[in-house]
Design an enzyme around this catalytic site. Structure first.
Site, PDB file in Angstrom:
ATOM      1  N   LYS A 298       0.859  -1.183   0.000  1.00 37.58           N
ATOM      2  CA  LYS A 298       0.000   0.000   0.000  1.00 37.58           C
ATOM      3  C   LYS A 298       0.895   1.233   0.000  1.00 37.58           C
ATOM      4  O   LYS A 298       1.290   1.751   1.052  1.00 37.58           O
ATOM      5  CB  LYS A 298      -0.925  -0.002   1.223  1.00 37.58           C
ATOM      6  CG  LYS A 298      -2.074   0.984   1.121  1.00 37.58           C
ATOM      7  CD  LYS A 298      -3.049   0.588   0.032  1.00 37.58           C
ATOM      8  CE  LYS A 298      -4.242   1.527  -0.037  1.00 37.58           C
ATOM      9  NZ  LYS A 298      -5.127   1.225  -1.158  1.00 37.58           N
TER      10      LYS A 298
ATOM     11  N   SER B 180      -8.791  -0.134  -4.848  1.00 38.66           N
ATOM     12  CA  SER B 180      -9.005   0.257  -3.460  1.00 38.66           C
ATOM     13  C   SER B 180     -10.505   0.489  -3.220  1.00 38.66           C
ATOM     14  O   SER B 180     -11.297  -0.429  -3.332  1.00 38.66           O
ATOM     15  CB  SER B 180      -8.162   1.480  -3.104  1.00 38.66           C
ATOM     16  OG  SER B 180      -7.903   1.527  -1.726  1.00 38.66           O
TER      17      SER B 180
END
Length: 629
Positions: A208, A414
């Site tokens: 991430k 996401s």
């Protein structure tokens, strides 16, 4: 003769009354002449007629789009029409409009050929470009000739131009196929060492990487690994697509790109000659020479711009729309577009709002004519709560017995994946960017910054948490632990929901999550996407799931925000030929609109606010992917 003299107090009030009378008359006159002007425009537009002119036989369809390729306009019709009429504002081209024009031209006997001039197209991602490229290839396969021309082309524009029968480049033109890259600036030293700003990053997932620039001086190894993995997949597909369109071996195209510096040197810097030698274009011609070619092959018309009979993309779309009626009644497949960043509340088109996008899905659920829904997603994500609002509406549609199919555009990562995961089926292009299942949060503190100028923070609180989130104070490690726990809970929610939606274990989801980004093809291999296909494939699947029968038995309807009656009226006037002329050329019109439009907009917003009941505010945890090209 005696004359009564007023005292100072009486003179003040008499003068004030005169000023008020003058102001009242001035405002009344402005309103009167403004309404008179609008009425005049309406009458003139009605007399002149704003309808589309017919398409003549043996016409060339000229596709020369200007602006960004988007799924949905980012401005309301009123603002868009006004900006267009005044020659101001950012141009946009809807993907759906480009596709339907190409599809209609494929079977339109009046369209003899298509001319592509793509220099003004600011292309989006490779998924949407591949949809357009496929449409051009189908048109070419139908027997319609496609000719492309460019002064300067980037590699995204070239993917479309390569589908043409003939590609021409200006002798002074330029074409570079340079590959894919993603480079960002990193601010840790500037923020932390130079300015004294401490940025605290809380996340789950080593991949991430969206917030890395604020805490690192360079990309992490995990970020480089993940990016290069999906970028290589997308690039190899691009090379294969170009090679197929140009009937060249993929290895030859790849080696030509790798050897570009030497090729440019050998051509003494002549990039147009390099394009010819590499087989990327068929010839070097000026715009005038290409227009002469179109006049020779088509129908010469001295009165037409360019000297050949043609119809522009805009006019052709108006021609296609002229005979259409609004979709009312009957069996429908509804398409809801979710494009842009996901934020809370009621958002304008081009941005996904937790309330507004959920309301569009709810409208589809409540409409008895809508039998199935396609959610077209083109989003890097955003707020977690807003994403969850939209996901719940997808679930509600399914409980109502209405199939939901997701069509992923360029990016559905996401939060964009969050709103997609519960669909009955997920379609993506092989070059779609998706995944990035992860959560992060940033919290900056600036006590060291303030110390540099001699400022310090001190005080008392009734509990250890009181004032803990004041950025002028150092972050308490215990508070940091609280934030990290919240982020980890968000990740468990994300992976748990994906596991339930996709029929997999949490461990299986975690193995392909951790914030890692995948191409559409890679995501399918890992069970995050069901099948490859564009928007039309998703629409057809939704209709099959709803058992709507043959294509002529049902219709497609886009559910979007509609303008107010005033916006629709003024937009129609502005788009008419007379209205556009008046707005563009009249200084009086510009002045009146500059004065009147802001107040009209405020009035409309006030009325809308009175009619809308909004309560609460979402918690703004972030599920966002800094991905895309």
């Amino acid at each position: 003769m005696n004359q009564t003299r007023r005292g100072p107090v009486a003179s003040f009030f008499v003068g004030l009354w005169d000023v008020m009378n003058f102001t009242r008359r001035l405002i009344t006159n402005f309103l009167f002449f403004g309404l008179l002007f609008l009425l005049l425009m309406f009458i003139l537009a009605a007399i002149a007629g704003g309808s589309a002119r017919p398409v003549l036989d043996r016409s060339t369809l000229v596709i020369a789009p200007e602006g960004m390729l988007v799924e949905q306009y980012t401005a309301d019709p009123f603002t868009r029409s006004l900006a267009k009429a005044l020659g101001d504002g950012r141009d946009e081209v809807q993907l759906r409009d480009l596709l339907r024009a190409l599809e209609a031209a494929r079977t339109d006997r009046k369209i003899e050929r298509v001319f592509l001039h793509l220099d003004g197209l600011q292309a989006g991602g490779f998924a949407s470009l591949r949809e357009v490229a496929d449409a051009i290839a189908r048109l070419r396969a139908s027997g319609k000739q496609v000719i492309a021309f460019s002064e300067q082309m980037d590699q995204k524009q070239y993917l479309l131009a390569a589908q043409a029968n003939e590609v021409y480049l200006d002798p002074m033109g330029m074409l570079l196929l340079e590959g894919l890259g993603r480079y960002r600036q990193y601010f840790r030293e500037g923020l932390q060492d130079k300015l004294g700003v401490d940025v605290h990053l809380f996340k789950v997932g080593e991949y991430k990487s969206a917030a890395e620039p604020y805490v690192l001086d360079a990309a992490s190894p995990e970020s480089k690994e993940a990016d290069l993995f999906w970028m290589n997949d997308v690039w190899q597909r691009y090379v294969a697509d170009v090679a197929k369109a140009r009937r060249l071996p993929p290895a030859q195209v790849k080696s030509s790109i790798d050897a570009l510096p030497a090729a440019v040197t050998n051509a003494q810097g002549d990039l147009a000659q390099v394009a010819i030698r590499q087989g990327l274009v068929d010839g070097l011609k000026t715009r005038e020479q290409v227009e002469d070619l179109l006049a020779e092959r088509g129908l010469a018309d001295e009165d037409a711009e360019g000297g050949f009979r043609h119809v522009t993309l805009e006019r052709y779309l108006a021609h296609l729309d002229e005979g259409l009626r609004p979709v009312v009644g009957g069996k429908q497949v509804a398409v809801v577009v979710a494009e842009g960043e996901i934020t809370g509340g009621d958002q304008p088109p081009g941005t996904i709002g937790g309330d507004s996008t959920a309301a569009l899905l709810r409208e589809a659920r409540d409409d008895e004519h809508v039998r199935a829904v396609v959610l077209r997603v083109n989003s890097p994500g955003g707020e977690v709560f807003a994403s969850e609002q939209i996901r719940r509406e997808v679930e509600a549609l399914k409980r109502e017995g209405k199939p939901v199919v997701v069509s992923m555009g360029d990016v559905a990562a996401s939060g964009g994946y969050w709103i997609s995961m519960n669909a009955d089926r997920i379609y993506a292009d092989p070059s779609t960017i998706t995944g990035s299942i992860g959560i992060f949060g940033l919290f900056p503190t600036i006590p060291r910054t303030l110390e540099k100028i001699g400022v310090r923070t001190d005080g008392v609180g009734t509990t250890p948490l009181a004032g803990a989130f004041d950025i002028t104070r150092p972050l308490d490690p215990q508070v940091g632990g609280v934030i990290q726990s919240v982020i980890e809970k968000g990740y468990r929610d994300f992976t748990g929901r994906v596991a339930d939606a996709r029929g997999r274990s949490v461990e299986q989801v975690d193995a392909v999550a951790r914030g890692r980004v995948w191409s559409g093809a890679q995501a399918q291999q890992r069970g995050l996407v069901d099948a490859m296909g564009g928007l039309q494939v998703a629409i057809d699947d939704a209709a099959r799931r709803a058992k709507l029968g043959e294509r002529k038995a049902w219709r497609v309807r886009y559910i979007e925000k509609t303008g107010t009656p005033f916006e629709r009226f003024f937009g129609g006037v502005a788009e008419s030929r007379v209205g556009a002329m008046l707005l563009r050329d009249s200084d009086m019109a510009r002045t009146l609109l500059a004065r009147m439009a802001p107040q009209a907009a405020r009035d409309l917003r006030f009325l809308e606010k009175v009619a809308t009941d909004r309560r609460g505010a979402p918690v703004k945890a972030v599920a966002y992917c800094f991905c895309g090209l």
